[in-house]
Motif scaffolding. Structure first.
Motif, mmCIF file in Angstrom:
data_model
loop_
_atom_site.group_PDB
_atom_site.id
_atom_site.type_symbol
_atom_site.label_atom_id
_atom_site.label_comp_id
_atom_site.label_asym_id
_atom_site.label_seq_id
_atom_site.Cartn_x
_atom_site.Cartn_y
_atom_site.Cartn_z
ATOM 1 N N ARG A 129 0.857 -1.241 0.000
ATOM 2 C CA ARG A 129 -0.155 -0.205 -0.045
ATOM 3 C C ARG A 129 0.856 1.350 -0.090
ATOM 4 N NH1 ARG A 129 -3.954 -2.985 4.185
ATOM 5 N NH2 ARG A 129 -5.593 -3.744 2.720
ATOM 6 N N LEU A 130 1.870 1.231 0.561
ATOM 7 C CA LEU A 130 2.939 2.438 0.474
ATOM 8 C C LEU A 130 3.447 2.497 -0.693
ATOM 9 C CD1 LEU A 130 5.031 2.073 4.128
ATOM 10 C CD2 LEU A 130 2.801 3.528 3.630
ATOM 11 N N ILE A 131 3.707 1.726 -1.554
ATOM 12 C CA ILE A 131 4.368 1.760 -2.769
ATOM 13 C C ILE A 131 3.269 2.339 -3.743
ATOM 14 C CG2 ILE A 131 4.906 0.475 -4.774
ATOM 15 C CD1 ILE A 131 7.207 0.888 -2.672
ATOM 16 N N HIS A 132 1.996 1.897 -3.689
ATOM 17 C CA HIS A 132 1.011 2.400 -4.475
ATOM 18 C C HIS A 132 0.563 3.659 -4.013
ATOM 19 C CE1 HIS A 132 -0.725 -0.673 -6.894
ATOM 20 N NE2 HIS A 132 -0.404 -1.729 -6.055
ATOM 21 N N THR A 133 0.836 4.210 -2.766
ATOM 22 C CA THR A 133 0.693 5.576 -2.380
ATOM 23 C C THR A 133 1.541 6.615 -3.100
ATOM 24 O OG1 THR A 133 -0.414 5.194 -0.125
ATOM 25 C CG2 THR A 133 0.828 7.368 -0.455
ATOM 26 N N ILE A 134 3.123 6.121 -3.008
ATOM 27 C CA ILE A 134 3.848 6.782 -3.789
ATOM 28 C C ILE A 134 3.553 6.728 -5.336
ATOM 29 C CG2 ILE A 134 6.296 6.750 -4.618
ATOM 30 C CD1 ILE A 134 7.094 5.265 -1.889
ATOM 31 N N ASN A 135 3.283 5.834 -6.016
ATOM 32 C CA ASN A 135 2.975 5.723 -7.500
ATOM 33 C C ASN A 135 1.961 6.680 -7.877
ATOM 34 O OD1 ASN A 135 4.795 3.741 -7.966
ATOM 35 N ND2 ASN A 135 3.299 2.018 -7.876
ATOM 36 N N TRP A 136 0.761 6.883 -7.202
ATOM 37 C CA TRP A 136 -0.205 7.781 -7.436
ATOM 38 C C TRP A 136 0.100 9.071 -7.425
ATOM 39 C CZ3 TRP A 136 -3.014 4.954 -3.350
ATOM 40 C CH2 TRP A 136 -3.236 6.229 -2.057
ATOM 41 N N GLU A 137 0.854 9.510 -6.298
ATOM 42 C CA GLU A 137 1.468 10.974 -6.298
ATOM 43 C C GLU A 137 2.811 11.132 -6.614
ATOM 44 O OE1 GLU A 137 -0.116 13.013 -4.683
ATOM 45 O OE2 GLU A 137 -1.790 12.115 -3.579
ATOM 46 N N GLN A 138 3.536 10.474 -7.080
ATOM 47 C CA GLN A 138 4.762 10.789 -7.658
ATOM 48 C C GLN A 138 4.851 11.026 -9.007
ATOM 49 O OE1 GLN A 138 7.941 7.719 -7.238
ATOM 50 N NE2 GLN A 138 9.482 9.204 -7.090
ATOM 51 N N GLU A 139 5.790 12.240 -9.614
ATOM 52 C CA GLU A 139 6.013 12.482 -10.966
ATOM 53 C C GLU A 139 6.955 11.398 -11.621
ATOM 54 O OE1 GLU A 139 6.713 16.006 -14.073
ATOM 55 O OE2 GLU A 139 6.815 16.269 -11.675
ATOM 56 N N LEU A 140 6.359 10.643 -12.671
ATOM 57 C CA LEU A 140 7.434 9.759 -13.034
ATOM 58 C C LEU A 140 7.903 10.126 -14.591
ATOM 59 C CD1 LEU A 140 5.670 6.435 -12.117
ATOM 60 C CD2 LEU A 140 7.458 7.554 -10.866
ATOM 61 N N ALA A 141 9.205 9.752 -14.895
ATOM 62 C CA ALA A 141 9.660 10.033 -16.137
ATOM 63 C C ALA A 141 9.067 9.380 -17.226
ATOM 64 C CB ALA A 141 11.097 10.052 -16.163
ATOM 65 N N ALA A 142 8.551 9.945 -18.286
ATOM 66 C CA ALA A 142 8.210 9.175 -19.348
ATOM 67 C C ALA A 142 8.999 8.090 -20.092
ATOM 68 C CB ALA A 142 7.537 10.143 -20.782
ATOM 69 N N PRO A 143 10.314 8.203 -20.078
ATOM 70 C CA PRO A 143 11.148 7.076 -20.771
ATOM 71 C C PRO A 143 11.173 6.037 -19.731
ATOM 72 C CG PRO A 143 12.354 9.372 -20.850
ATOM 73 C CD PRO A 143 11.105 9.727 -19.949
ATOM 74 N N MET A 144 11.084 6.302 -18.459
ATOM 75 C CA MET A 144 11.209 4.993 -17.352
ATOM 76 C C MET A 144 9.874 4.307 -17.566
ATOM 77 S SD MET A 144 11.497 5.275 -13.284
ATOM 78 C CE MET A 144 10.076 6.127 -13.085
ATOM 79 N N ILE A 145 8.672 5.046 -17.720
ATOM 80 C CA ILE A 145 7.334 4.351 -17.856
ATOM 81 C C ILE A 145 7.195 3.386 -19.188
ATOM 82 C CG2 ILE A 145 4.899 4.691 -18.080
ATOM 83 C CD1 ILE A 145 5.274 7.251 -16.323
ATOM 84 N N ILE A 146 7.832 4.153 -20.185
ATOM 85 C CA ILE A 146 7.871 3.379 -21.348
ATOM 86 C C ILE A 146 8.727 1.975 -21.448
ATOM 87 C CG2 ILE A 146 8.487 3.552 -23.803
ATOM 88 C CD1 ILE A 146 5.948 4.657 -23.203
ATOM 89 N N SER A 147 10.042 2.192 -20.660
ATOM 90 C CA SER A 147 10.926 1.103 -20.617
ATOM 91 C C SER A 147 10.279 -0.054 -19.741
ATOM 92 C CB SER A 147 12.115 1.580 -19.833
ATOM 93 O OG SER A 147 13.107 0.555 -19.532
ATOM 94 N N LEU A 149 7.071 -0.651 -19.476
ATOM 95 C CA LEU A 149 5.693 -1.063 -20.347
ATOM 96 C C LEU A 149 6.459 -2.046 -21.414
ATOM 97 C CD1 LEU A 149 3.618 2.022 -20.582
ATOM 98 C CD2 LEU A 149 3.219 -0.165 -19.357
ATOM 99 N N MET A 150 7.547 -1.703 -21.995
ATOM 100 C CA MET A 150 8.208 -2.553 -23.226
ATOM 101 C C MET A 150 8.774 -3.766 -22.632
ATOM 102 S SD MET A 150 6.930 -1.184 -25.650
ATOM 103 C CE MET A 150 8.081 -1.709 -27.117
ATOM 104 N N GLY A 151 8.996 -3.698 -21.261
ATOM 105 C CA GLY A 151 9.828 -4.953 -20.777
ATOM 106 C C GLY A 151 11.291 -4.781 -20.874
ATOM 107 N N TRP A 152 11.727 -3.588 -20.822
ATOM 108 C CA TRP A 152 13.270 -3.522 -21.116
ATOM 109 C C TRP A 152 14.001 -3.312 -19.651
ATOM 110 C CZ3 TRP A 152 12.118 1.150 -24.949
ATOM 111 C CH2 TRP A 152 11.834 0.627 -26.263
ATOM 112 N N GLY A 153 12.985 -3.407 -18.766
ATOM 113 C CA GLY A 153 13.800 -3.173 -17.282
ATOM 114 C C GLY A 153 13.850 -1.821 -16.853
ATOM 115 N N ASP A 154 14.826 -1.598 -15.783
ATOM 116 C CA ASP A 154 14.954 -0.437 -15.263
ATOM 117 C C ASP A 154 16.245 0.319 -15.763
ATOM 118 O OD1 ASP A 154 16.703 -1.895 -14.123
ATOM 119 O OD2 ASP A 154 16.246 -1.510 -12.127
#
Length: 201
Positions: A129-147, A149-154
């Protein structure tokens, strides 16, 4: 090419005398040609004081605005590296924001949810639940999200690298230059013959 336009609340800031000046230091210094002196000070060709530095190859091939800058091993490189890193990783403005979100999310679930009796399940649900709290509030970089979603890892790498171990490097160096081993041994010296010394072999 990109022309800089000075405007209030964007780049014009007041100085100690109450006069407004451009924080980008426009108009920029003029130069009839690209040049660099013996001290490393360089100038790009600029015939108009409000024209940003530009790279002809990027302008011609990418057909987009650009602001080129020559980076050496000085303060400019450090500043640009820090700026790009902060921009890409979406650094938290203040660290206590993250802890406040964690506390808020934990308090909400503690009050509204009946936790299971198992300590292991409690801990698992807490982290989840703490991780989900961070996920909905934190601003994420688009390249990281695409990586992800495409299964390229971190991490994204353009090349494959082989590990180089320091011990192997030292062994190869001492094999080709045995005098280094004798120099190290004479400087450090062995404590005794029981293996407690630091004498290099």
């Amino acid at each position: 090419m990109q022309v800089h336009t000075c405007e209030f609340r964007r780049c014009l800031i007041p100085d100690k005398n109450g006069q407004y000046r451009c924080k980008r230091r426009a108009p920029f210094e003029l130069s009839k040609e690209d040049s660099i002196d013996e001290q490393g000070h360089w100038k790009s060709k600029r015939l108009f004081g409000y024209l940003n530095k530009w790279v002809p190859a990027i302008t011609l091939n990418a057909r987009c605005n650009n602001d080129g800058k020559l980076l050496t091993n000085g303060a400019d490189t450090k500043n640009v590296t820090f700026y790009v890193t902060v921009y890409q990783t979406k650094k938290q403005g203040k660290h206590f924001n993250m802890s406040a979100l964690l506390a808020k999310g934990y308090a909400y679930h503690s009050h509204h949810t009946a936790y299971l009796d198992s300590l292991q399940d409690n801990q698992r649900l807490l982290l989840f639940r703490l991780i989900h709290t961070i996920n909905w509030e934190q601003e994420l970089a688009a390249p990281m999200i695409i990586s992800y979603l495409m299964g390229w890892g971190d991490t994204y790498r353009s090349h494959h690298y082989s590990p180089v171990y320091w011990s192997s490097f030292v062994s190869a160096l001492l094999k080709d230059f045995p005098a280094l081993s004798r120099t190290q041994g004479s400087e450090e010296g062995g404590k005794d013959s029981s293996g407690n010394g630091n004498t290099a072999r």
